[in-house]
Scaffold this motif. Structure first.
Motif, PDB file in Angstrom:
ATOM      1  N   LEU A  26       0.712  -1.185   0.091  1.00 20.21           N
ATOM      2  CA  LEU A  26      -0.122   0.086   0.080  1.00 20.21           C
ATOM      3  C   LEU A  26       0.911   1.351   0.195  1.00 20.21           C
ATOM      4  O   LEU A  26       0.587   2.168  -0.939  1.00 20.21           O
ATOM      5  N   ILE A  27       1.993   1.284   0.872  1.00 25.79           N
ATOM      6  CA  ILE A  27       2.704   2.743   0.947  1.00 25.79           C
ATOM      7  C   ILE A  27       3.476   2.542  -0.278  1.00 25.79           C
ATOM      8  O   ILE A  27       3.587   3.897  -0.762  1.00 25.79           O
ATOM      9  N   ARG A  28       3.987   1.420  -1.118  1.00 27.45           N
ATOM     10  CA  ARG A  28       4.738   1.612  -2.282  1.00 27.45           C
ATOM     11  C   ARG A  28       3.580   2.030  -3.550  1.00 27.45           C
ATOM     12  O   ARG A  28       4.154   2.509  -4.709  1.00 27.45           O
ATOM     13  N   THR A  29       2.310   2.164  -3.265  1.00 29.84           N
ATOM     14  CA  THR A  29       1.299   2.605  -4.345  1.00 29.84           C
ATOM     15  C   THR A  29       0.715   3.570  -4.024  1.00 29.84           C
ATOM     16  O   THR A  29      -0.399   3.896  -4.776  1.00 29.84           O
ATOM     17  N   GLU A  30       1.053   4.400  -2.936  1.00 33.19           N
ATOM     18  CA  GLU A  30       0.209   5.465  -2.419  1.00 33.19           C
ATOM     19  C   GLU A  30       0.574   6.808  -3.524  1.00 33.19           C
ATOM     20  O   GLU A  30      -0.601   7.295  -4.056  1.00 33.19           O
ATOM     21  N   ASN A  31       1.754   6.949  -4.020  1.00 35.27           N
ATOM     22  CA  ASN A  31       1.839   8.034  -4.952  1.00 35.27           C
ATOM     23  C   ASN A  31       1.675   7.552  -6.352  1.00 35.27           C
ATOM     24  O   ASN A  31       2.209   6.479  -6.780  1.00 35.27           O
ATOM     25  N   ILE A  32       1.014   8.368  -7.121  1.00 33.24           N
ATOM     26  CA  ILE A  32       0.355   7.874  -8.492  1.00 33.24           C
ATOM     27  C   ILE A  32       1.824   7.358  -9.560  1.00 33.24           C
ATOM     28  O   ILE A  32       1.646   6.694 -10.206  1.00 33.24           O
ATOM     29  N   ARG A  33       2.724   8.356  -9.226  1.00 32.04           N
ATOM     30  CA  ARG A  33       3.983   8.167 -10.040  1.00 32.04           C
ATOM     31  C   ARG A  33       4.512   6.753  -9.820  1.00 32.04           C
ATOM     32  O   ARG A  33       5.019   6.084 -10.473  1.00 32.04           O
ATOM     33  N   ASP A  34       4.660   6.448  -8.505  1.00 26.79           N
ATOM     34  CA  ASP A  34       5.305   5.166  -7.828  1.00 26.79           C
ATOM     35  C   ASP A  34       4.296   3.915  -8.383  1.00 26.79           C
ATOM     36  O   ASP A  34       4.973   2.888  -8.806  1.00 26.79           O
ATOM     37  N   LYS A  35       3.107   4.107  -8.336  1.00 30.60           N
ATOM     38  CA  LYS A  35       1.962   3.248  -8.722  1.00 30.60           C
ATOM     39  C   LYS A  35       2.374   2.885 -10.318  1.00 30.60           C
ATOM     40  O   LYS A  35       2.342   1.744 -10.704  1.00 30.60           O
ATOM     41  N   GLU A  36       2.475   3.871 -11.205  1.00 33.79           N
ATOM     42  CA  GLU A  36       2.695   3.808 -12.479  1.00 33.79           C
ATOM     43  C   GLU A  36       4.060   2.966 -12.908  1.00 33.79           C
ATOM     44  O   GLU A  36       4.130   2.056 -13.600  1.00 33.79           O
ATOM     45  N   ILE A  37       5.040   3.269 -12.000  1.00 31.70           N
ATOM     46  CA  ILE A  37       6.300   2.707 -12.146  1.00 31.70           C
ATOM     47  C   ILE A  37       6.279   1.185 -11.874  1.00 31.70           C
ATOM     48  O   ILE A  37       6.611   0.306 -12.643  1.00 31.70           O
ATOM     49  N   LEU A  38       5.549   1.069 -10.626  1.00 30.07           N
ATOM     50  CA  LEU A  38       5.444  -0.435 -10.346  1.00 30.07           C
ATOM     51  C   LEU A  38       4.449  -1.152 -11.189  1.00 30.07           C
ATOM     52  O   LEU A  38       4.837  -2.417 -11.577  1.00 30.07           O
ATOM     53  N   GLU A  39       3.468  -0.700 -11.883  1.00 30.63           N
ATOM     54  CA  GLU A  39       2.779  -1.381 -12.929  1.00 30.63           C
ATOM     55  C   GLU A  39       3.633  -1.588 -14.189  1.00 30.63           C
ATOM     56  O   GLU A  39       3.431  -2.866 -14.696  1.00 30.63           O
ATOM     57  N   ARG A  40       4.383  -0.546 -14.419  1.00 27.09           N
ATOM     58  CA  ARG A  40       5.505  -0.986 -15.693  1.00 27.09           C
ATOM     59  C   ARG A  40       6.321  -1.994 -15.246  1.00 27.09           C
ATOM     60  O   ARG A  40       6.514  -2.800 -16.240  1.00 27.09           O
ATOM     61  N   GLU A  41       6.776  -2.039 -13.951  1.00 24.71           N
ATOM     62  CA  GLU A  41       7.810  -3.075 -13.635  1.00 24.71           C
ATOM     63  C   GLU A  41       7.049  -4.358 -13.987  1.00 24.71           C
ATOM     64  O   GLU A  41       7.728  -5.458 -14.158  1.00 24.71           O
TER      65      GLU A  41
END
Length: 69
Positions: A26-41
């Motif tokens: 949850l913490i790693r996906t709170e920020n929309i930019r971080d979420k986009e990076i993780l989805e790309r990963e």
């Protein structure tokens, strides 16, 4: 009385696969930019696995391992 090896393993599993893991993700996906990076990963890993030889994967120190299900 000291805990047995099995008790320690269960305690660690409960910690890392329970609420702690959910909070970590949850913490790693709170920020929309971080979420986009993780989805790309995730997409990169899926593509890699699609093209990789069949076999076993060792997931070492990769957070909660949420990418690999």
């Amino acid at each position: 009385m000291a805990k047995t090896k099995e008790e320690i393993k269960k305690e660690l599993a409960d910690f890392y696969y329970g609420k702690q893991a959910e909070l970590y993700d949850l913490i790693r996906t709170e920020n929309i930019r971080d979420k986009e990076i993780l989805e790309r990963e995730i997409e990169i890993v899926k593509q890699f696995l699609k093209n990789a030889k069949k076999g076993k994967i060792l997931d070492v120190a990769c957070g909660t391992g949420r990418i690999f299900p």
